[in-house]
Design a protein around this motif. Sequence first.
Motif, PDB file in Angstrom:
ATOM      1  N   GLN A 490       0.832  -1.211   0.000  1.00 42.94           N
ATOM      2  CA  GLN A 490       0.000   0.000   0.000  1.00 42.94           C
ATOM      3  C   GLN A 490       0.862   1.254   0.000  1.00 42.94           C
ATOM      4  OE1 GLN A 490      -3.648  -0.332   2.724  1.00 42.94           O
ATOM      5  NE2 GLN A 490      -2.466  -2.121   3.355  1.00 42.94           N
ATOM      6  N   THR A 491       1.927   1.234   0.793  1.00 40.20           N
ATOM      7  CA  THR A 491       2.796   2.410   0.904  1.00 40.20           C
ATOM      8  C   THR A 491       3.466   2.722  -0.428  1.00 40.20           C
ATOM      9  OG1 THR A 491       3.226   1.915   3.231  1.00 40.20           O
ATOM     10  CG2 THR A 491       4.778   3.388   2.118  1.00 40.20           C
ATOM     11  N   VAL A 492       4.009   1.693  -1.076  1.00 38.39           N
ATOM     12  CA  VAL A 492       4.737   1.901  -2.324  1.00 38.39           C
ATOM     13  C   VAL A 492       3.796   2.355  -3.431  1.00 38.39           C
ATOM     14  CG1 VAL A 492       6.078   0.762  -4.129  1.00 38.39           C
ATOM     15  CG2 VAL A 492       6.536   0.261  -1.728  1.00 38.39           C
ATOM     16  N   VAL A 493       2.651   1.685  -3.559  1.00 37.50           N
ATOM     17  CA  VAL A 493       1.717   2.023  -4.642  1.00 37.50           C
ATOM     18  C   VAL A 493       1.146   3.424  -4.441  1.00 37.50           C
ATOM     19  CG1 VAL A 493      -0.471   1.396  -5.702  1.00 37.50           C
ATOM     20  CG2 VAL A 493       1.170  -0.380  -5.123  1.00 37.50           C
ATOM     21  N   THR A 494       0.887   3.794  -3.198  1.00 36.43           N
ATOM     22  CA  THR A 494       0.401   5.149  -2.919  1.00 36.43           C
ATOM     23  C   THR A 494       1.437   6.178  -3.320  1.00 36.43           C
ATOM     24  OG1 THR A 494      -0.972   4.354  -1.088  1.00 36.43           O
ATOM     25  CG2 THR A 494      -0.431   6.707  -1.113  1.00 36.43           C
ATOM     26  N   TYR A 495       2.709   5.895  -3.048  1.00 35.37           N
ATOM     27  CA  TYR A 495       3.788   6.812  -3.436  1.00 35.37           C
ATOM     28  C   TYR A 495       3.861   6.960  -4.951  1.00 35.37           C
ATOM     29  CZ  TYR A 495       8.394   8.856  -4.000  1.00 35.37           C
ATOM     30  OH  TYR A 495       9.428   9.683  -4.359  1.00 35.37           O
ATOM     31  N   LEU A 496       3.548   5.884  -5.669  1.00 41.15           N
ATOM     32  CA  LEU A 496       3.599   5.919  -7.129  1.00 41.15           C
ATOM     33  C   LEU A 496       2.380   6.609  -7.742  1.00 41.15           C
ATOM     34  CD1 LEU A 496       4.981   2.329  -7.885  1.00 41.15           C
ATOM     35  CD2 LEU A 496       6.222   4.488  -7.944  1.00 41.15           C
ATOM     36  N   GLY A 497       1.500   7.137  -6.898  1.00 44.95           N
ATOM     37  CA  GLY A 497       0.384   7.934  -7.397  1.00 44.95           C
ATOM     38  C   GLY A 497      -0.927   7.212  -7.521  1.00 44.95           C
ATOM     39  N   LYS A 498      -1.026   5.993  -6.952  1.00 54.17           N
ATOM     40  CA  LYS A 498      -2.277   5.243  -6.992  1.00 54.17           C
ATOM     41  C   LYS A 498      -2.684   4.873  -5.573  1.00 54.17           C
ATOM     42  CE  LYS A 498      -2.512   5.194 -11.477  1.00 54.17           C
ATOM     43  NZ  LYS A 498      -3.585   5.924 -12.191  1.00 54.17           N
ATOM     44  N   PRO A 499      -3.310   5.812  -4.858  1.00 53.04           N
ATOM     45  CA  PRO A 499      -3.681   5.554  -3.459  1.00 53.04           C
ATOM     46  C   PRO A 499      -4.450   4.251  -3.314  1.00 53.04           C
ATOM     47  CG  PRO A 499      -4.109   7.832  -4.042  1.00 53.04           C
ATOM     48  CD  PRO A 499      -3.757   7.131  -5.315  1.00 53.04           C
ATOM     49  N   PHE A 500      -4.065   3.492  -2.327  1.00 56.16           N
ATOM     50  CA  PHE A 500      -4.588   2.141  -2.174  1.00 56.16           C
ATOM     51  C   PHE A 500      -4.645   1.840  -0.678  1.00 56.16           C
ATOM     52  CE2 PHE A 500      -2.908  -2.456  -2.116  1.00 56.16           C
ATOM     53  CZ  PHE A 500      -4.172  -2.997  -2.021  1.00 56.16           C
ATOM     54  N   HIS A 501      -5.839   1.490  -0.201  1.00 55.00           N
ATOM     55  CA  HIS A 501      -5.983   1.230   1.238  1.00 55.00           C
ATOM     56  C   HIS A 501      -6.842  -0.003   1.453  1.00 55.00           C
ATOM     57  CE1 HIS A 501      -6.335   1.868   5.512  1.00 55.00           C
ATOM     58  NE2 HIS A 501      -7.646   1.783   5.416  1.00 55.00           N
ATOM     59  N   LEU A 502      -6.324  -0.904   2.274  1.00 53.99           N
ATOM     60  CA  LEU A 502      -7.068  -2.099   2.662  1.00 53.99           C
ATOM     61  C   LEU A 502      -7.607  -1.908   4.071  1.00 53.99           C
ATOM     62  CD1 LEU A 502      -4.628  -4.868   1.369  1.00 53.99           C
ATOM     63  CD2 LEU A 502      -6.847  -4.283   0.407  1.00 53.99           C
ATOM     64  N   PHE A 674      10.464   1.818  -1.424  1.00 51.69           N
ATOM     65  CA  PHE A 674      11.177   1.116  -2.472  1.00 51.69           C
ATOM     66  C   PHE A 674      11.776   2.104  -3.475  1.00 51.69           C
ATOM     67  CE2 PHE A 674       9.681  -2.787  -0.812  1.00 51.69           C
ATOM     68  CZ  PHE A 674      10.446  -3.796  -1.400  1.00 51.69           C
ATOM     69  N   LEU A 675      12.647   2.951  -2.957  1.00 54.11           N
ATOM     70  CA  LEU A 675      13.307   3.973  -3.766  1.00 54.11           C
ATOM     71  C   LEU A 675      14.808   3.899  -3.565  1.00 54.11           C
ATOM     72  CD1 LEU A 675      11.159   7.111  -2.811  1.00 54.11           C
ATOM     73  CD2 LEU A 675      10.977   5.830  -4.934  1.00 54.11           C
ATOM     74  N   LEU A 676      15.557   4.327  -4.578  1.00 54.70           N
ATOM     75  CA  LEU A 676      16.952   4.699  -4.390  1.00 54.70           C
ATOM     76  C   LEU A 676      16.997   6.211  -4.429  1.00 54.70           C
ATOM     77  CD1 LEU A 676      19.085   2.188  -6.510  1.00 54.70           C
ATOM     78  CD2 LEU A 676      18.750   2.238  -4.042  1.00 54.70           C
ATOM     79  N   VAL A 677      17.587   6.815  -3.401  1.00 53.46           N
ATOM     80  CA  VAL A 677      17.564   8.270  -3.255  1.00 53.46           C
ATOM     81  C   VAL A 677      18.991   8.798  -3.158  1.00 53.46           C
ATOM     82  CG1 VAL A 677      16.711  10.220  -1.896  1.00 53.46           C
ATOM     83  CG2 VAL A 677      15.392   8.087  -1.998  1.00 53.46           C
TER      84      VAL A 677
END
Length: 797
Positions: A490-502, A674-677
């Motif tokens: 959920q955290t990664v997909v939300t960061y990618l611009g597709k909010p997702f909550h279970l 899940f980023l390289l910064v």
Amino acid sequence: MKNKILAFFKAISPEAYHVEDAAYILGIKGAEELETFMSQVKELSEVGLLAKRNGDYYRLAVPMVEANNKPQQANTVEGTYKSLRNGRGLVVVETGTHEVLIGSDDRNGAMHNDKVIAHIFRFGRIGDQRPEGRVERIIEHVNTSIVGTYDRQRQFGFVTPDDERLVDDIYVALPDSMEARSGAKVLVEINSWPDGKGRHPEGKITQILGYTGDVGVDINCIMAAHKIPFAFPEPVLKEAETVSFDVSVTGKRLDLRDVPMITIDGEDAKDLDDAVSCKQLANGHYQLGVHIADVSHYVRGNTALDKEAYKRGTSVYLVDRVVPMLPTVLSNGICSLNAKEDRYAMSCIMEINHVGKVVDFTISPSVIRVDRRCSYPEIYKALEEAIIPDDLLPLMPMVHELHEVAKILIAMREKSGALSFEFPEYKILLANDGTPLKIVRKDRTIAEKIIEACMLLANETVATYLRDSGKPSIYRIHEQPSEEKLQALQTVVTYLGKPFHLADGAVEPKDIQQFLDSIAGTDIEQIAQIMTLRSMKQARYSAINVGHFGLASACYTHFTSPIRRYPDLIVHRLLKKRLHWPDGYSKYDDSEEYLTEAAEHCSMQEQVAVAAERDTNDLKKVQYMEPYVGEVFDGRISSITSFGMFVELENGIDGLVHIATMDDDYYFFDEEHFLLVGRRTGRTYHLGEAVKVTLIKADKDKKQIDFLLGEVDAATLIQKSLHSRMRRSASDTSFTSRGKSRKTRKGADSNEDRGRKGRKKTGRDSFSKVAKKSKSKKQSKKGSKSGKGKKKSGKKK
């Protein structure tokens, strides 16, 4: 009952279940039986085998260690030693929830995958991930035989393991070398183990797998490493030759030889397990027949054939060959449902209503006669393009009815929330000498979906029948995903611009499928599907039914492939026993102890097969990419780790961009997103991001592909690669383990290292190849900047 309770909590570990839910799932009935169940759960908790949480929730406890029947201290754990590439290792406890870090000097002779007892001498501080410890004792040596390269000296020899995680070379006396020459790929059997005091393992060569350049030697090495047999033992082959090929209608077998039916398989399939028939009934329902090869008629329990099939557990489908579970006289012969030939089968005939529910069914041994063998491309063209061979025309009404049934069943699955992943598959086409020629993308068509829908329903129907019989059985289970992994998704997909909550609490398959539907067609669809799949647990076999999460099924098993899967053969025997059939099973087939053991063994063999299949595919992918070193490709980031990121090309091949080669900044891994910064610039790389990469290395020995970001010329390539090797060497000491061992080994020949160094191809050789290639391009394409070094993935020169 205690064994049954422990088996249940082991099956769901590390999850916890409420004690009343556990009782319900295990079929505990009546006040007296429930009271006994509760008291035994309490006893198991008191002795430390189960751990209690708030509100009467229980889970499997971390295993306690006993030595000489005396409990050890709380800072002693039992687990599996896993060697890391940096020379250190981990001891992983059985549940996978605890890990102990082991230094390179503290492994006490343990080798990768050994079962050990470790003493924890330093517990992790707040924020630390793992405690530290040392191996106290080795319970079981797992690596009894090892694949490697033989190095012959004047008076002895050594085998260097192919697996880098096995850091010790194996000493081989000349009489035990089978007269192998230096450079031979061999299988060595260990007869003396390392002792942790500098003594190296000793062994004898039991098989010469081949020499460099031999056709198939690379696949032979992978097979030997995974302990996949090359041939059937002689007693098994002799027993197979005595099998009768006569087929007749006897006893209560259904005679279905006049029922129109077909097989639909891949064009190169030889072991045809399943046939299908279909017709619409007067009430508007459909009658779907799934007819499976009756292998239990030929492979009887406790025979040489059965013991070998159990040992193998599954057929293995490698990139260049099939290693069958049964001798080919059975798998491709009398058991295979070949067209125009009478065959014994186990038939599951189901009446299906308009919403896909099975309202009636019959399960029975039968005699069938397949009218025609069909392939997936053939059925696809017949349904979608109306290209129909003449001999298929009479069967097309049934094919259309199968299509209608499949549409009903697919809609039923979608409504129930079953997960659907649409990943492309890739097939590697090889030349006769094993050279990879082409990588072909294979998409699932309606033909594959028809067969999949029919097989799923038959498996579910059989599983429900066996469950409702009240007797022990074997199931295919898939537990709920862990909350932690779903939260990370959920955290990664939300960061990618597709909010997702279970929602909090128990997650249902349809919740995850709704998310997958919401990102369909977007640029993150494939990466989100991959991450979702990674968040799932692995499906496996179990004697305890806990349902199949991915299929949204309350009860599921494997019934449809007994030629290539042993659990399916077990299910056939159980069916015959439930049907009171006169033969084809034995008294121990429905023993709870036997089914529990068989489920665990077959799950392990399945994992071995998957790993071997993956290794052979990875090897051929690396070989395919070798000619393209120095080429530039477009790809997408498919995975990110603490040591870099993997980039997948359009042809399905992926490779690593090591973090040490990303020298425009100092990058760190943001695990939560899940980023390289980049610390200085703030530059980020995220999953699914499109990137351009240059291929710098295709290493056959390690089955690894290395990329550099961007389009890199030869001079920069050499400079960057040498610089990255220095940076990686500073933090990775794994390569020194063998180097040191060779120099300090008692009695070692001083020329040995020089000899190996002379034979071994260095990384610099690969970079020189790139430089020559790039220089040649510049001379031939001078002034043509736009096209320099560019190559479409999947096409060979």
